[in-house]
Scaffold this motif. Structure first.
Motif, PDB file in Angstrom:
ATOM      1  N   ASN A 177       0.815  -1.224   0.000  1.00 42.70           N
ATOM      2  CA  ASN A 177       0.000   0.000   0.000  1.00 42.70           C
ATOM      3  C   ASN A 177       0.844   1.268   0.000  1.00 42.70           C
ATOM      4  OD1 ASN A 177      -2.151  -1.767   0.277  1.00 42.70           O
ATOM      5  ND2 ASN A 177      -2.330  -1.448   2.475  1.00 42.70           N
ATOM      6  N   LEU A 178       2.150   1.114   0.065  1.00 35.61           N
ATOM      7  CA  LEU A 178       3.015   2.270   0.301  1.00 35.61           C
ATOM      8  C   LEU A 178       3.125   3.225  -0.879  1.00 35.61           C
ATOM      9  CD1 LEU A 178       4.715   3.662   2.386  1.00 35.61           C
ATOM     10  CD2 LEU A 178       6.642   2.213   1.732  1.00 35.61           C
ATOM     11  N   ALA A 179       3.293   2.723  -2.090  1.00 34.50           N
ATOM     12  CA  ALA A 179       3.456   3.619  -3.242  1.00 34.50           C
ATOM     13  C   ALA A 179       2.235   4.522  -3.421  1.00 34.50           C
ATOM     14  CB  ALA A 179       3.753   2.827  -4.510  1.00 34.50           C
ATOM     15  N   ALA A 196      -0.129   9.969  -2.780  1.00 35.86           N
ATOM     16  CA  ALA A 196      -1.230  10.828  -2.340  1.00 35.86           C
ATOM     17  C   ALA A 196      -0.792  11.775  -1.226  1.00 35.86           C
ATOM     18  CB  ALA A 196      -2.397   9.969  -1.872  1.00 35.86           C
ATOM     19  N   TRP A 197      -0.089  11.239  -0.237  1.00 30.15           N
ATOM     20  CA  TRP A 197       0.255  12.031   0.941  1.00 30.15           C
ATOM     21  C   TRP A 197       1.327  13.070   0.647  1.00 30.15           C
ATOM     22  CZ3 TRP A 197       3.982  10.634   5.285  1.00 30.15           C
ATOM     23  CH2 TRP A 197       3.757  11.407   6.416  1.00 30.15           C
ATOM     24  N   LEU A 198       2.395  12.659  -0.007  1.00 33.45           N
ATOM     25  CA  LEU A 198       3.498  13.590  -0.247  1.00 33.45           C
ATOM     26  C   LEU A 198       3.235  14.534  -1.415  1.00 33.45           C
ATOM     27  CD1 LEU A 198       6.524  11.228   0.419  1.00 33.45           C
ATOM     28  CD2 LEU A 198       5.474  12.882   1.966  1.00 33.45           C
ATOM     29  N   ALA A 199       2.243  14.225  -2.224  1.00 37.37           N
ATOM     30  CA  ALA A 199       1.888  15.125  -3.322  1.00 37.37           C
ATOM     31  C   ALA A 199       0.959  16.241  -2.870  1.00 37.37           C
ATOM     32  CB  ALA A 199       1.238  14.345  -4.457  1.00 37.37           C
ATOM     33  N   ALA A 200       0.430  16.127  -1.663  1.00 42.36           N
ATOM     34  CA  ALA A 200      -0.461  17.176  -1.156  1.00 42.36           C
ATOM     35  C   ALA A 200       0.309  18.495  -1.120  1.00 42.36           C
ATOM     36  CB  ALA A 200      -0.965  16.807   0.232  1.00 42.36           C
ATOM     37  N   PRO A 201      -0.334  19.576  -1.560  1.00 38.86           N
ATOM     38  CA  PRO A 201       0.383  20.856  -1.658  1.00 38.86           C
ATOM     39  C   PRO A 201       0.905  21.387  -0.331  1.00 38.86           C
ATOM     40  CG  PRO A 201      -1.962  21.135  -2.102  1.00 38.86           C
ATOM     41  CD  PRO A 201      -1.714  19.662  -1.963  1.00 38.86           C
ATOM     42  N   ASP A 202       0.353  20.946   0.790  1.00 40.33           N
ATOM     43  CA  ASP A 202       0.820  21.468   2.071  1.00 40.33           C
ATOM     44  C   ASP A 202       1.797  20.536   2.785  1.00 40.33           C
ATOM     45  OD1 ASP A 202      -1.055  19.524   2.585  1.00 40.33           O
ATOM     46  OD2 ASP A 202      -2.012  20.593   4.234  1.00 40.33           O
ATOM     47  N   THR A 203       2.289  19.488   2.106  1.00 36.56           N
ATOM     48  CA  THR A 203       3.259  18.565   2.699  1.00 36.56           C
ATOM     49  C   THR A 203       4.591  18.702   1.973  1.00 36.56           C
ATOM     50  OG1 THR A 203       1.496  17.012   3.216  1.00 36.56           O
ATOM     51  CG2 THR A 203       3.729  16.153   3.264  1.00 36.56           C
ATOM     52  N   ASN A 252      10.030   9.130  -3.490  1.00 36.81           N
ATOM     53  CA  ASN A 252       9.283   7.901  -3.261  1.00 36.81           C
ATOM     54  C   ASN A 252      10.098   6.649  -3.586  1.00 36.81           C
ATOM     55  OD1 ASN A 252       7.275   9.662  -2.618  1.00 36.81           O
ATOM     56  ND2 ASN A 252       5.824   8.926  -4.144  1.00 36.81           N
ATOM     57  N   GLY A 253      10.842   6.660  -4.681  1.00 32.41           N
ATOM     58  CA  GLY A 253      11.637   5.497  -5.066  1.00 32.41           C
ATOM     59  C   GLY A 253      12.658   5.113  -4.013  1.00 32.41           C
ATOM     60  N   HIS A 254      13.284   6.108  -3.392  1.00 32.58           N
ATOM     61  CA  HIS A 254      14.277   5.839  -2.357  1.00 32.58           C
ATOM     62  C   HIS A 254      13.612   5.272  -1.098  1.00 32.58           C
ATOM     63  CE1 HIS A 254      17.622   7.526  -4.551  1.00 32.58           C
ATOM     64  NE2 HIS A 254      16.857   8.554  -4.863  1.00 32.58           N
ATOM     65  N   ILE A 255      12.442   5.790  -0.775  1.00 31.21           N
ATOM     66  CA  ILE A 255      11.708   5.284   0.389  1.00 31.21           C
ATOM     67  C   ILE A 255      11.305   3.837   0.144  1.00 31.21           C
ATOM     68  CG2 ILE A 255       9.613   5.530   1.775  1.00 31.21           C
ATOM     69  CD1 ILE A 255       9.864   8.594   1.273  1.00 31.21           C
ATOM     70  N   LEU A 256      10.792   3.557  -1.052  1.00 32.63           N
ATOM     71  CA  LEU A 256      10.390   2.190  -1.387  1.00 32.63           C
ATOM     72  C   LEU A 256      11.595   1.253  -1.367  1.00 32.63           C
ATOM     73  CD1 LEU A 256       7.863   2.949  -4.257  1.00 32.63           C
ATOM     74  CD2 LEU A 256       7.335   2.320  -1.896  1.00 32.63           C
ATOM     75  N   GLN A 257      12.722   1.721  -1.868  1.00 33.61           N
ATOM     76  CA  GLN A 257      13.941   0.902  -1.869  1.00 33.61           C
ATOM     77  C   GLN A 257      14.379   0.606  -0.430  1.00 33.61           C
ATOM     78  OE1 GLN A 257      17.334   2.744  -3.717  1.00 33.61           O
ATOM     79  NE2 GLN A 257      18.422   0.796  -3.894  1.00 33.61           N
ATOM     80  N   ALA A 258      14.293   1.600   0.442  1.00 35.95           N
ATOM     81  CA  ALA A 258      14.654   1.386   1.847  1.00 35.95           C
ATOM     82  C   ALA A 258      13.739   0.344   2.487  1.00 35.95           C
ATOM     83  CB  ALA A 258      14.585   2.702   2.618  1.00 35.95           C
TER      84      ALA A 258
END
Length: 153
Positions: A63-65, A70-77, A86-92
């Motif tokens: 469910n992470l990708a 959605a979460w990190l694309a929000a304009p206030d995040t 995202n790719g680096h987070i998924l790789q980690a």
């Protein structure tokens, strides 16, 4: 001191203060069958008799990708360390050792810090056992307190 250094100190203090809870959630999520990431937000603390508490969630890898998109694309995040995408987070998440490490996102205000916690001083399985032991001890103490009869005249 620059604001970035103060921010990093605050993050480090938050992690060290809440390491057992982070490790507990990491192991609980992993033991349910999948690698993933622990996410905690300080934006909506719960104030109780023991102080502030924060909700932590485990997001499994499957469910992470979509979650990150959605979460990190929000304009206030804003992701604090911009070189982590995202790719680096998924790789980690794909490569961490659940026995010794945890992958953690910390949200505060409109910012998110990515933390790859390696070689923890207390492992996620140990964190899980510590919390479970404390819950059992608390429940048995609470249950024995409830069963005592108090007489009033």
């Amino acid at each position: 001191m620059t604001p970035d250094i103060n921010s990093q100190d605050w993050q480090q203090n938050f992690i060290s203060t809440n390491l057992i809870a982070i490790g507990y959630n990491a192991w609980l999520g992993y033991s349910n069958g999948e690698r993933g990431i622990v996410i905690c937000s300080t934006n909506s603390p719960h104030l109780g008799v023991s102080g502030e508490t924060f909700k932590a969630h485990f997001v499994p890898r499957q469910n992470l990708a979509p979650f990150l998109n959605a979460w990190l694309a929000a304009p206030d995040t804003v992701l604090l360390q911009r070189h982590f995408m995202n790719g680096h987070i998924l790789q980690a998440v794909d490569s961490y050792n659940p026995e010794k490490d945890a992958v953690f996102l910390l949200e505060y205000r409109n910012q998110v810090a990515f933390c790859y916690l390696t070689n923890l001083p207390i492992t996620p399985p140990q964190c899980f056992q510590t919390v479970r032991k404390q819950l059992v001890e608390f429940q048995s103490t609470f249950n024995s307190f409830q069963t005592e009869k108090i007489g009033y005249k």
